[in-house]
Design a protein around this motif. Structure first.
Motif, PDB file in Angstrom:
ATOM      1  N   LEU A  32      23.510   4.369  53.503  1.00  0.00           N
ATOM      2  CA  LEU A  32      23.680   3.826  52.156  1.00  0.00           C
ATOM      3  C   LEU A  32      24.212   4.940  51.283  1.00  0.00           C
ATOM      4  O   LEU A  32      23.796   6.101  51.407  1.00  0.00           O
ATOM      5  CB  LEU A  32      22.340   3.302  51.623  1.00  0.00           C
ATOM      6  CG  LEU A  32      22.321   2.622  50.249  1.00  0.00           C
ATOM      7  CD1 LEU A  32      21.302   1.487  50.247  1.00  0.00           C
ATOM      8  CD2 LEU A  32      22.032   3.616  49.148  1.00  0.00           C
ATOM      9  N   GLN A  33      25.135   4.608  50.419  1.00  0.00           N
ATOM     10  CA  GLN A  33      25.736   5.622  49.555  1.00  0.00           C
ATOM     11  C   GLN A  33      25.598   5.201  48.093  1.00  0.00           C
ATOM     12  O   GLN A  33      25.550   4.017  47.784  1.00  0.00           O
ATOM     13  CB  GLN A  33      27.223   5.792  49.899  1.00  0.00           C
ATOM     14  CG  GLN A  33      27.468   6.165  51.351  1.00  0.00           C
ATOM     15  CD  GLN A  33      28.937   6.380  51.661  1.00  0.00           C
ATOM     16  OE1 GLN A  33      29.721   6.744  50.803  1.00  0.00           O
ATOM     17  NE2 GLN A  33      29.309   6.147  52.913  1.00  0.00           N
ATOM     18  N   TRP A  34      25.557   6.190  47.238  1.00  0.00           N
ATOM     19  CA  TRP A  34      25.587   5.961  45.797  1.00  0.00           C
ATOM     20  C   TRP A  34      26.849   6.598  45.225  1.00  0.00           C
ATOM     21  O   TRP A  34      27.214   7.719  45.597  1.00  0.00           O
ATOM     22  CB  TRP A  34      24.353   6.550  45.120  1.00  0.00           C
ATOM     23  CG  TRP A  34      23.115   5.728  45.323  1.00  0.00           C
ATOM     24  CD1 TRP A  34      22.189   5.862  46.324  1.00  0.00           C
ATOM     25  CD2 TRP A  34      22.657   4.650  44.503  1.00  0.00           C
ATOM     26  NE1 TRP A  34      21.190   4.927  46.176  1.00  0.00           N
ATOM     27  CE2 TRP A  34      21.450   4.176  45.063  1.00  0.00           C
ATOM     28  CE3 TRP A  34      23.144   4.035  43.342  1.00  0.00           C
ATOM     29  CZ2 TRP A  34      20.720   3.117  44.505  1.00  0.00           C
ATOM     30  CZ3 TRP A  34      22.426   2.987  42.792  1.00  0.00           C
ATOM     31  CH2 TRP A  34      21.230   2.543  43.364  1.00  0.00           C
ATOM     32  N   TYR A  35      27.460   5.875  44.288  1.00  0.00           N
ATOM     33  CA  TYR A  35      28.665   6.333  43.619  1.00  0.00           C
ATOM     34  C   TYR A  35      28.494   6.209  42.107  1.00  0.00           C
ATOM     35  O   TYR A  35      27.735   5.363  41.619  1.00  0.00           O
ATOM     36  CB  TYR A  35      29.884   5.473  44.040  1.00  0.00           C
ATOM     37  CG  TYR A  35      30.361   5.689  45.446  1.00  0.00           C
ATOM     38  CD1 TYR A  35      29.707   5.088  46.522  1.00  0.00           C
ATOM     39  CD2 TYR A  35      31.468   6.494  45.714  1.00  0.00           C
ATOM     40  CE1 TYR A  35      30.151   5.283  47.820  1.00  0.00           C
ATOM     41  CE2 TYR A  35      31.928   6.681  47.013  1.00  0.00           C
ATOM     42  CZ  TYR A  35      31.254   6.077  48.053  1.00  0.00           C
ATOM     43  OH  TYR A  35      31.704   6.271  49.339  1.00  0.00           O
ATOM     44  N   ARG A  36      29.246   7.008  41.383  1.00  0.00           N
ATOM     45  CA  ARG A  36      29.286   6.935  39.925  1.00  0.00           C
ATOM     46  C   ARG A  36      30.710   6.603  39.486  1.00  0.00           C
ATOM     47  O   ARG A  36      31.683   7.071  40.097  1.00  0.00           O
ATOM     48  CB  ARG A  36      28.877   8.280  39.304  1.00  0.00           C
ATOM     49  CG  ARG A  36      28.805   8.268  37.776  1.00  0.00           C
ATOM     50  CD  ARG A  36      28.576   9.661  37.222  1.00  0.00           C
ATOM     51  NE  ARG A  36      29.802  10.439  37.279  1.00  0.00           N
ATOM     52  CZ  ARG A  36      29.868  11.663  37.755  1.00  0.00           C
ATOM     53  NH1 ARG A  36      28.797  12.253  38.250  1.00  0.00           N
ATOM     54  NH2 ARG A  36      31.017  12.313  37.763  1.00  0.00           N
ATOM     55  N   GLN A  37      30.820   5.808  38.434  1.00  0.00           N
ATOM     56  CA  GLN A  37      32.124   5.484  37.884  1.00  0.00           C
ATOM     57  C   GLN A  37      32.081   5.660  36.379  1.00  0.00           C
ATOM     58  O   GLN A  37      31.344   4.945  35.680  1.00  0.00           O
ATOM     59  CB  GLN A  37      32.541   4.050  38.218  1.00  0.00           C
ATOM     60  CG  GLN A  37      33.936   3.694  37.730  1.00  0.00           C
ATOM     61  CD  GLN A  37      34.326   2.277  38.053  1.00  0.00           C
ATOM     62  OE1 GLN A  37      33.498   1.369  38.037  1.00  0.00           O
ATOM     63  NE2 GLN A  37      35.615   2.051  38.354  1.00  0.00           N
ATOM     64  N   ASN A  38      32.866   6.610  35.893  1.00  0.00           N
ATOM     65  CA  ASN A  38      33.019   6.739  34.462  1.00  0.00           C
ATOM     66  C   ASN A  38      33.983   5.654  33.984  1.00  0.00           C
ATOM     67  O   ASN A  38      34.837   5.204  34.736  1.00  0.00           O
ATOM     68  CB  ASN A  38      33.533   8.131  34.110  1.00  0.00           C
ATOM     69  CG  ASN A  38      32.477   9.183  34.359  1.00  0.00           C
ATOM     70  OD1 ASN A  38      32.404   9.758  35.441  1.00  0.00           O
ATOM     71  ND2 ASN A  38      31.609   9.404  33.396  1.00  0.00           N
ATOM     72  N   SER A  39      33.844   5.296  32.734  1.00  0.00           N
ATOM     73  CA  SER A  39      34.531   4.131  32.189  1.00  0.00           C
ATOM     74  C   SER A  39      36.023   4.104  32.538  1.00  0.00           C
ATOM     75  O   SER A  39      36.759   5.034  32.213  1.00  0.00           O
ATOM     76  CB  SER A  39      34.360   4.101  30.670  1.00  0.00           C
ATOM     77  OG  SER A  39      35.000   2.979  30.123  1.00  0.00           O
ATOM     78  N   GLY A  40      36.451   3.052  33.219  1.00  0.00           N
ATOM     79  CA  GLY A  40      37.864   2.860  33.512  1.00  0.00           C
ATOM     80  C   GLY A  40      38.452   3.807  34.537  1.00  0.00           C
ATOM     81  O   GLY A  40      39.674   3.918  34.649  1.00  0.00           O
ATOM     82  N   ARG A  41      37.608   4.502  35.288  1.00  0.00           N
ATOM     83  CA  ARG A  41      38.104   5.476  36.260  1.00  0.00           C
ATOM     84  C   ARG A  41      37.709   5.075  37.677  1.00  0.00           C
ATOM     85  O   ARG A  41      37.043   4.082  37.899  1.00  0.00           O
ATOM     86  CB  ARG A  41      37.539   6.865  35.943  1.00  0.00           C
ATOM     87  CG  ARG A  41      37.749   7.320  34.524  1.00  0.00           C
ATOM     88  CD  ARG A  41      39.186   7.546  34.197  1.00  0.00           C
ATOM     89  NE  ARG A  41      39.781   8.607  34.999  1.00  0.00           N
ATOM     90  CZ  ARG A  41      41.029   9.019  34.858  1.00  0.00           C
ATOM     91  NH1 ARG A  41      41.817   8.447  33.977  1.00  0.00           N
ATOM     92  NH2 ARG A  41      41.509   9.998  35.606  1.00  0.00           N
ATOM     93  N   GLY A  42      38.127   5.889  38.633  1.00  0.00           N
ATOM     94  CA  GLY A  42      37.742   5.655  40.021  1.00  0.00           C
ATOM     95  C   GLY A  42      36.297   6.069  40.263  1.00  0.00           C
ATOM     96  O   GLY A  42      35.657   6.687  39.415  1.00  0.00           O
ATOM     97  N   LEU A  43      35.785   5.725  41.422  1.00  0.00           N
ATOM     98  CA  LEU A  43      34.405   6.061  41.767  1.00  0.00           C
ATOM     99  C   LEU A  43      34.317   7.449  42.360  1.00  0.00           C
ATOM    100  O   LEU A  43      35.226   7.916  43.047  1.00  0.00           O
ATOM    101  CB  LEU A  43      33.857   5.050  42.784  1.00  0.00           C
ATOM    102  CG  LEU A  43      33.350   3.727  42.221  1.00  0.00           C
ATOM    103  CD1 LEU A  43      34.481   2.872  41.702  1.00  0.00           C
ATOM    104  CD2 LEU A  43      32.549   2.974  43.272  1.00  0.00           C
ATOM    105  N   VAL A  44      33.198   8.097  42.110  1.00  0.00           N
ATOM    106  CA  VAL A  44      32.932   9.418  42.664  1.00  0.00           C
ATOM    107  C   VAL A  44      31.680   9.344  43.514  1.00  0.00           C
ATOM    108  O   VAL A  44      30.645   8.830  43.068  1.00  0.00           O
ATOM    109  CB  VAL A  44      32.750  10.458  41.529  1.00  0.00           C
ATOM    110  CG1 VAL A  44      32.329  11.807  42.103  1.00  0.00           C
ATOM    111  CG2 VAL A  44      34.027  10.596  40.718  1.00  0.00           C
ATOM    112  N   HIS A  45      31.787   9.849  44.730  1.00  0.00           N
ATOM    113  CA  HIS A  45      30.644   9.816  45.640  1.00  0.00           C
ATOM    114  C   HIS A  45      29.555  10.770  45.172  1.00  0.00           C
ATOM    115  O   HIS A  45      29.827  11.912  44.796  1.00  0.00           O
ATOM    116  CB  HIS A  45      31.115  10.232  47.037  1.00  0.00           C
ATOM    117  CG  HIS A  45      30.038  10.202  48.059  1.00  0.00           C
ATOM    118  ND1 HIS A  45      29.323  11.322  48.439  1.00  0.00           N
ATOM    119  CD2 HIS A  45      29.541   9.176  48.796  1.00  0.00           C
ATOM    120  CE1 HIS A  45      28.452  10.979  49.357  1.00  0.00           C
ATOM    121  NE2 HIS A  45      28.558   9.695  49.596  1.00  0.00           N
TER     122      HIS A  45
END
Lengths: 110, 112
Positions: A32-45
């Motif tokens: 299972l992975q968690w990602y972050r996405q800042n507004s309107g941008r791509g996801l970061v692992h």
């Protein structure tokens, strides 16, 4: 319905507080992975946890995995305004395919 | 650092037009993915490719096709754009299918 679902859908906290978000899934997984996405941008692992692991840390992040309950949680300690983002869990329910949830929108107020 | 670039950040196209979205990665990754992201629906996999000239359908391939002629480049094609294809399109690459994915910045496509 989707494999991974985050809860809550939205979370608003003050800077310095801890933020906890949860992910539930339906079928067996390898990791299972968690990602972050800042507004309107791509996801970061952020972090990957394997099915045989129960807890993993990375800086201010702590991830737990309970395969018996088919759930995971992401804890961000001592949150900062810069942590404001959407957070997604992703599970590999099928080989070569990852399923992303619809995300938790975190707002950290300065 | 892995870099995944997408050809456009914003794109506006008319209904019926053929649309090409390009994605390039610089880390020699075998696997590349195309997702679309819509509010409340999360990311949904359109197509992925695990090698040059190889492709597999994701969950929502209808209305899309892909091309991977070179390892570093994965293109998404909307054969005849429709308004329901207005969305954010995200490309990603990974060393292995179950490893971490590296995402591009996304292309916000509007079809009018």
């Amino acid at each position: 319905s989707q494999q991974g679902e985050e809860d809550p859908q939205a979370l608003s906290i003050q800077e310095g507080e801890n933020a906890t978000m949860n992910c539930s899934y339906k079928t067996s997984i390898n990791n299972l992975q968690w990602y972050r996405q800042n507004s309107g941008r791509g996801l970061v692992h952020l972090i990957l946890i394997r099915s045989n692991e129960r807890e993993k840390h990375s800086g201010r992040l702590r991830v737990t995995l309970d395969t018996s309950k088919k759930s995971s949680s992401l804890l961000i300690t001592a949150s900062r305004a810069a942590d404001t983002a959407s957070y997604f869990c992703a599970t590999d329910a099928h080989f070569n395919k990852f399923y992303f949830g619809s995300g938790t929108k975190l707002n950290v107020k300065p | 650092d892995v870099k995944v670039t997408q050809s456009s950040r914003y794109l506006v196209k008319r209904t019926g037009e053929k649309v090409f979205l390009e994605c390039v990665q610089d880390m020699d990754h075998e696997n590349m993915f195309w997702y679309r992201q819509d509010p409340g629906l999360g990311l949904r996999l359109i197509y992925f490719s695990y090698d040059v000239k190889m492709k597999e359908k994701g969950d929502i391939p209808e209305g899309y096709s892909v091309s991977r002629e070179k390892k570093e480049r994965f293109s998404l094609i909307l054969e005849s754009a429709s308004t329901n294809q207005t969305s954010m399109y995200l490309c990603a690459s990974s060393l292995s299918p179950t490893y971490e994915q590296y995402f591009g910045p996304g292309t916000r496509l509007t079809v009018t």
